[in-house]
Write a protein that holds these residues in place. Structure first.
Motif, PDB file in Angstrom:
ATOM      1  N   ALA A  31     -25.253  -0.815 -50.147  1.00 25.55           N
ATOM      2  CA  ALA A  31     -25.568  -2.160 -50.816  1.00 25.55           C
ATOM      3  C   ALA A  31     -24.487  -2.934 -50.675  1.00 25.55           C
ATOM      4  O   ALA A  31     -24.751  -4.419 -50.445  1.00 25.55           O
ATOM      5  N   GLU A  32     -23.294  -2.732 -50.805  1.00 24.06           N
ATOM      6  CA  GLU A  32     -22.066  -3.509 -50.672  1.00 24.06           C
ATOM      7  C   GLU A  32     -22.086  -4.090 -49.378  1.00 24.06           C
ATOM      8  O   GLU A  32     -21.813  -5.223 -49.113  1.00 24.06           O
ATOM      9  N   VAL A  82     -24.817  -6.821 -48.777  1.00 22.60           N
ATOM     10  CA  VAL A  82     -24.668  -7.947 -49.801  1.00 22.60           C
ATOM     11  C   VAL A  82     -23.539  -8.602 -48.879  1.00 22.60           C
ATOM     12  O   VAL A  82     -23.697  -9.912 -48.829  1.00 22.60           O
ATOM     13  N   GLN A  95     -22.325 -11.051 -56.074  1.00 19.56           N
ATOM     14  CA  GLN A  95     -22.035 -10.316 -56.904  1.00 19.56           C
ATOM     15  C   GLN A  95     -23.332 -10.047 -57.741  1.00 19.56           C
ATOM     16  O   GLN A  95     -23.680  -8.903 -58.351  1.00 19.56           O
ATOM     17  N   PHE A 117     -25.712  -7.674 -55.957  1.00 20.45           N
ATOM     18  CA  PHE A 117     -25.140  -6.378 -55.817  1.00 20.45           C
ATOM     19  C   PHE A 117     -25.275  -5.579 -57.377  1.00 20.45           C
ATOM     20  O   PHE A 117     -25.622  -4.586 -57.415  1.00 20.45           O
ATOM     21  N   LYS A 163     -27.502  -2.210 -57.883  1.00 22.62           N
ATOM     22  CA  LYS A 163     -27.116  -1.078 -58.557  1.00 22.62           C
ATOM     23  C   LYS A 163     -27.772  -0.960 -59.818  1.00 22.62           C
ATOM     24  O   LYS A 163     -27.936   0.452 -59.664  1.00 22.62           O
TER      25      LYS A 163
END
Length: 130
Positions: free
Chosen positions: A46-47, A50, A61, A64, A68
């Protein structure tokens, strides 16, 4: 006399706080290593997604954190259980190494299935161009 007992109390408190990692009890509930590895794999992916989205830092942010939270909710893991488990694994090097070995194995399987990422200088697909 009060000064001596106060110093002794502080010293005992400091000694208790300086426990070795092996002596720290695992949190309840501790996310098991395979599940923690799965969560970390998805979080790291996912990081990357993004970062590649070219959003502003605030939007990236927020996206993300939303991803999460959604992942943890789908897996039935509370944010606090995840944070406490991650903290526990980071204190215990051997356990963290085992978790990240599973993460790396999972990423290798995905790379073998989907192929390597394209080089940065190659043209991106039209739907990715802005």
């Amino acid at each position: 006399m009060k000064l001596i007992s106060a110093c002794a109390g502080v010293a005992l408190t400091l000694l208790a706080a300086c426990q070795r990692p092996e002596e720290i009890a695992p949190p309840t509930p501790l996310v098991p290593k395979p599940e923690m590895a799965h969560l970390l794999t998805e979080i790291h992916l996912a990081e990357v997604r993004v970062d590649a989205s070219r959003l502003t830092s605030d939007s990236a942010q927020a996206l993300f954190l939303q991803y999460k939270d959604s992942l943890l909710r789908r897996q039935g893991v509370s944010d606090s259980a995840f944070a406490k488990s991650y903290r526990y694994y980071t204190i215990h090097d051997k356990d963290l190494e085992e978790v990240y070995k599973l993460v790396l194995d999972s990423l290798e399987v995905r790379r073998a299935r989907y192929g390597p990422l394209s080089a940065p200088n190659q043209a991106s697909p039209a739907y990715r161009r802005r």
